[in-house]
Design a protein around this motif. Sequence first.
Motif, PDB file in Angstrom:
ATOM      1  N   THR A 256      -2.589   4.859   2.829  1.00 23.64           N
ATOM      2  CA  THR A 256      -3.463   3.592   3.113  1.00 23.64           C
ATOM      3  C   THR A 256      -2.688   3.161   4.279  1.00 23.64           C
ATOM      4  OG1 THR A 256      -4.851   3.840   0.722  1.00 23.64           O
ATOM      5  CG2 THR A 256      -4.455   1.959   1.920  1.00 23.64           C
ATOM      6  N   GLU A 257      -3.024   2.012   4.926  1.00 21.49           N
ATOM      7  CA  GLU A 257      -2.103   1.061   5.162  1.00 21.49           C
ATOM      8  C   GLU A 257      -2.670  -0.488   5.385  1.00 21.49           C
ATOM      9  OE1 GLU A 257       0.918   1.254   6.635  1.00 21.49           O
ATOM     10  OE2 GLU A 257       1.507   3.095   6.976  1.00 21.49           O
ATOM     11  N   ASN A 258      -2.358  -1.653   5.828  1.00 26.23           N
ATOM     12  CA  ASN A 258      -2.930  -2.778   5.528  1.00 26.23           C
ATOM     13  C   ASN A 258      -2.541  -3.623   6.533  1.00 26.23           C
ATOM     14  OD1 ASN A 258      -0.205  -3.454   5.011  1.00 26.23           O
ATOM     15  ND2 ASN A 258      -1.242  -3.398   2.362  1.00 26.23           N
TER      16      ASN A 258
ATOM     17  N   LYS B 183       9.269   4.381  10.537  1.00 22.38           N
ATOM     18  CA  LYS B 183      10.563   3.877  10.620  1.00 22.38           C
ATOM     19  C   LYS B 183      11.990   3.850  11.136  1.00 22.38           C
ATOM     20  CE  LYS B 183      10.272   2.770   5.473  1.00 22.38           C
ATOM     21  NZ  LYS B 183      10.015   3.913   4.586  1.00 22.38           N
TER      22      LYS B 183
ATOM     23  N   THR C  68       6.326 -11.071   9.264  1.00 28.88           N
ATOM     24  CA  THR C  68       5.633 -11.399   7.909  1.00 28.88           C
ATOM     25  C   THR C  68       6.437 -13.233   7.442  1.00 28.88           C
ATOM     26  OG1 THR C  68       6.134 -10.020   6.162  1.00 28.88           O
ATOM     27  CG2 THR C  68       4.406  -9.506   7.323  1.00 28.88           C
TER      28      THR C  68
ATOM     29  N   ALA D  15       0.596  -0.908   0.035  1.00 29.96           N
ATOM     30  CA  ALA D  15       0.061  -0.254   0.444  1.00 29.96           C
ATOM     31  C   ALA D  15       1.191   1.373   0.093  1.00 29.96           C
ATOM     32  CB  ALA D  15      -0.663   0.090   0.647  1.00 29.96           C
ATOM     33  N   THR D  16       2.204   1.419   0.402  1.00 28.96           N
ATOM     34  CA  THR D  16       2.803   2.375   1.050  1.00 28.96           C
ATOM     35  C   THR D  16       3.936   2.202  -0.269  1.00 28.96           C
ATOM     36  OG1 THR D  16       4.058   1.799   2.222  1.00 28.96           O
ATOM     37  CG2 THR D  16       1.931   2.781   3.188  1.00 28.96           C
TER      38      THR D  16
ATOM     39  N   LYS E  34       7.424  -0.377  11.644  1.00 28.47           N
ATOM     40  CA  LYS E  34       6.383  -0.603  10.711  1.00 28.47           C
ATOM     41  C   LYS E  34       7.374  -0.896   9.678  1.00 28.47           C
ATOM     42  CE  LYS E  34       4.397   3.057   8.147  1.00 28.47           C
ATOM     43  NZ  LYS E  34       3.412   3.326   6.764  1.00 28.47           N
ATOM     44  N   ASP E  35       7.578  -2.253   9.178  1.00 22.90           N
ATOM     45  CA  ASP E  35       7.997  -2.325   7.971  1.00 22.90           C
ATOM     46  C   ASP E  35       9.837  -2.001   8.006  1.00 22.90           C
ATOM     47  OD1 ASP E  35       5.504  -3.119   6.568  1.00 22.90           O
ATOM     48  OD2 ASP E  35       5.495  -0.679   6.069  1.00 22.90           O
ATOM     49  N   ILE E  36       9.891  -3.069   8.879  1.00 19.81           N
ATOM     50  CA  ILE E  36      12.057  -2.963   8.510  1.00 19.81           C
ATOM     51  C   ILE E  36      12.250  -4.682   8.444  1.00 19.81           C
ATOM     52  CG2 ILE E  36      11.804  -0.971  10.135  1.00 19.81           C
ATOM     53  CD1 ILE E  36      12.372  -2.784  12.132  1.00 19.81           C
TER      54      ILE E  36
ATOM     55  N   ILE F  66      -7.835  -3.497   4.332  1.00 24.45           N
ATOM     56  CA  ILE F  66      -6.351  -2.735   3.511  1.00 24.45           C
ATOM     57  C   ILE F  66      -7.604  -0.787   4.458  1.00 24.45           C
ATOM     58  CG2 ILE F  66      -6.604  -1.065   1.799  1.00 24.45           C
ATOM     59  CD1 ILE F  66      -6.624  -4.176   0.660  1.00 24.45           C
TER      60      ILE F  66
ATOM     61  N   LYS G 278       6.643  -6.685  10.132  1.00 24.65           N
ATOM     62  CA  LYS G 278       5.510  -6.224   9.973  1.00 24.65           C
ATOM     63  C   LYS G 278       5.188  -4.632  11.263  1.00 24.65           C
ATOM     64  CE  LYS G 278       2.656  -4.938   7.262  1.00 24.65           C
ATOM     65  NZ  LYS G 278       2.379  -4.240   5.844  1.00 24.65           N
TER      66      LYS G 278
ATOM     67  N   SER H 251      12.622  -2.486   2.847  1.00 24.50           N
ATOM     68  CA  SER H 251      13.573  -3.103   3.777  1.00 24.50           C
ATOM     69  C   SER H 251      14.019  -4.801   3.716  1.00 24.50           C
ATOM     70  CB  SER H 251      13.649  -2.728   5.653  1.00 24.50           C
ATOM     71  OG  SER H 251      14.078  -3.019   6.232  1.00 24.50           O
TER      72      SER H 251
ATOM     73  N   MET I 248      -0.408   0.759  12.326  1.00 21.74           N
ATOM     74  CA  MET I 248       0.536   1.258  11.081  1.00 21.74           C
ATOM     75  C   MET I 248       0.442   2.513  10.859  1.00 21.74           C
ATOM     76  SD  MET I 248       2.094  -1.776  10.223  1.00 21.74           S
ATOM     77  CE  MET I 248       2.518  -1.681   8.109  1.00 21.74           C
TER      78      MET I 248
ATOM     79  N   TYR J  65      -7.456  -9.649   5.464  1.00 19.63           N
ATOM     80  CA  TYR J  65      -6.721  -8.735   5.087  1.00 19.63           C
ATOM     81  C   TYR J  65      -7.118  -7.607   4.897  1.00 19.63           C
ATOM     82  CZ  TYR J  65      -2.580  -6.943   1.691  1.00 19.63           C
ATOM     83  OH  TYR J  65      -2.189  -5.829   1.795  1.00 19.63           O
TER      84      TYR J  65
END
Lengths: 439, 505
Positions: free
Chosen positions: B227-229, B267, B417, A373-374, B448-450, B220, B433, A378, B262, B218
């Motif tokens: 937007t995040e999921n 980060k 994830t 989505a974004t 998030k997301d690292i 969204i 996540k 990483s 999220m 899932y």
Amino acid sequence: MISKEYKNLAHQLLSFAKKNGCSAARISVVTGTERSFEYRNTQLETLQQSAQNQLTLALFVDGRYGTFSTNRMEINELKKFITNAIDSTRCLAEDAHRSLPEPERYYKGNDAPDSGYDKQIELLQPDDRLQMARATVEEVYQTDKRIISVTGSYGDSEEHSYLIDSNGFEGEKAQTTFTLSAEVSLKGNGNARPESWWYDASLFWEQLQKEGVGKKALERALSKLGQEKIKSGTYPMVVDRMNVGRLLSPMITAMSGNALAQKDSFLLDKMGQKIACHCLTLTDEPHLPMTQGSRLFDSEGVATRTRAVIEKGVLKTFFIDTYNASRLKTEPTIGSASVLTFRPGDKDLQGLIAQLKKGILVTGFNGGNSNSATGDFSFGVEGFLIENGQPVKPISEMNVTGNMLTLWASLVETGNDARTGSSWRTPSLLFDSVNFSGL
Amino acid sequence: MERRNFIGMGGMALMGSALIPDLLMITSCADAKNAIALMMNHFGVSESDLKKVMAAALENGADYADLYFEHTFNNYLSLQDGAVNRVSSNIDYGVGVRVVVGDRTGYAYAENITPEEMLKATRTASRIASGNTGTTAAVNVSEPVFTDYYPVVRSWEEVTVKDKTPYVQKINDRCFAMDRRVAKVIASQSDTTSYLLFYNSEGILCCDYRPMASLSAYCIMNDKGRTENFHSARAFRKGAEFLTDDVVETVCREAIDGASRMFTAVKPKGGEMPVVMAAGGSGILLHEAIGHAFEADFNRKNISIFSDLLGKKVCNEHINVIDDGTIAGNRGSINFDDEGTPSRKTCIVTEGILTSYLHDRISARHYGIPSTGNGRRESFRYAPMPRMRCTYMENGNASEEEIIAGVKNGVYADKFTNGQVQIGAGDFTFFVKSGYLIENGKLTQPIKDINIIGNGPKALADITMVADNLLLDNSTWTCGKNGQSIPVTQGLPSVLVKKLTVGGI
């Protein structure tokens, strides 16, 4: 090619489906044979061979949709299977967007469906295949006392497919693939056993690289000895052509009709906008001859054609099939990319590296992910620290982190060394200022 | 009715329903015998067929051979755009023939289970052997009784699409009811039922009825133009009794809370720092950092970073790590592995010592010990190899609060994830996540997301505190190795890893 018997079977089942409640249906039959030989150090370690069949149905029933597949190819059993499948589909909610493509979009040409099939596969003997794996190992085995294990694998496969639907589409394809690969493990520092690999793959036996795969794997493993992480920071990043796919993949996924329909794409509102450096021109070229990924039609039977995907950094194409076009209230394009090519720059990997005073060359990704989505990503990486135009030190256990749109905007140059054995014909790429985390 | 026609008359759900009552309650030798007879009838093979194929498998001189018959039904239902509007099913059927000589394997399979096709596959597989003096097939057939770790209350064959649809719809409706920012929900339900029959050159003849069920949400979400999921799932080896309002509520809550978090997440600044792995999905640390490298095929080949460490101290003496295939209803459980060895609970690290690798028959023979029951395969199309089941660490005696309190600057990771490892170099990674920054002993800003990367033996040795809150994560974890995917699970109590490299900006 698919046997007459299986083609007849597909047609009989299509009629059966229509007679028993389907307003429309699509049937595909795929058959294939795979063989592989894996030779390790001094002996053949595994051999495998098998033939397989798969029949897949897409059924449109009372405005509802289901897909069903089986490897049981007996007609009466398949009829029962279809009857049950129709019953299952009837239990769903209606989905007004489901339909076969408009027939004018179908591929209707007369090109040879087996232009990717090499008859040589029928002539190769088990010993020829074994010898390929063995010779790959023998290129390097015992040539360096640090070698612990060398594995050479040779594999080939053929796949035959046949697709028909109730709107009158009929198409088929036959293709061979030959693959040679090597893996080398070395004694490193302490308990570490650095490992690397190399491979070559081709649709045609003649084009397969038959020598040097073992040597290349060893060379890559040796170059990893003494890997260390370095200080965190922002560095220019060169990614070698074998690894660019990892960075391209989130972009292509974000262009898919399903991601767009689910509003789960960082490219959602970006059509016609600049999403990358002007030096990036990416094209889908489905008709490149003798090429992995080439095809005349997609999985719906829709004719493929050359499409600009990104032109001078501007987004030109979303991959939208019939269903998603209806959901998105837009025109369909093609279900997915076939052969992706980059407009080449004028330097190879060495040339890209040579111009950097300081930077990092990435030769492998290790895990990681990207947010659909974004576009935030990483990834773990390994490679080399570059100083004054030369790789000076192997690095590992580091992460690169950023956002897909920022990353591709920071692309500086594309290489002229595109991969040939892959449907994504990626060259090496140079990006400016990427965040690396290490010490 | 002819035997093979009996199979032929079935469809996705109806097939084999006649077998089910007998297969669901195997508690005695007589039950096992009955179940095996039914399964042989199902696959249309007799004991003399099996013996004939086995004799052919061994005739070139082999140490061992096995036959793995499988009939698998997978059904998948999914929802997009607010309605359960897609269904798919797959049937896979065949027999795999494996011939083993020492460490070497010949493998082939047939999709038509006839004596001729089985013999053809057998001739291909037996090419691995060439005139060595091998073994001969056992004369007597033994039919061992295995403990059933996944008794099924209501089989998936008894359930129709109509019965399942409401649960998938409820995921959508609950998510939209829980938060106004929800833009899209993708919900799905999947069930798999496998009928397995196994026979080997030692005369072991056994069968299994393996269910698998999962439900996933899932979500969204849109908030102020962003937007995040977030994804949440639960999976168990269970029958249709798995489908409850509770499991729907669990995945919805987790997806909504996850996506909500999220929006406030950032980060972190990247680099080396202490990492607190929260109880549960953090078991991915064990799976990647040590689990794969403990698989004995890598160790017998001497290519794992742990190849020289058996019997050696690898971490703090308070740490015990288990790989367990016997947890009731667990996604990673198996009654016997895919080469007829009973499942078990295997201690791989005991009081800080590496006490066992994970073995299949080939590696066990190489090391001269019994197999640990880790020989698994994706399907009849593949030869088995050492694989994990449910991998977890036993409780320590710290509390999560005191672990966090001891960290000045670091991260707390609780949702993951995916992960990966290099067996020989030992570098492993997992993708976070979401989690939190730890500042002065407290959880502060969500992150998030690292990606986090480390080195297996170092990371294991760097685990300095273990909490008393072990949690198994029952999401849809699927492990990939050499092109084969198999279901696994993992778990961890909260632990402190002194130093890992955290991705960031």
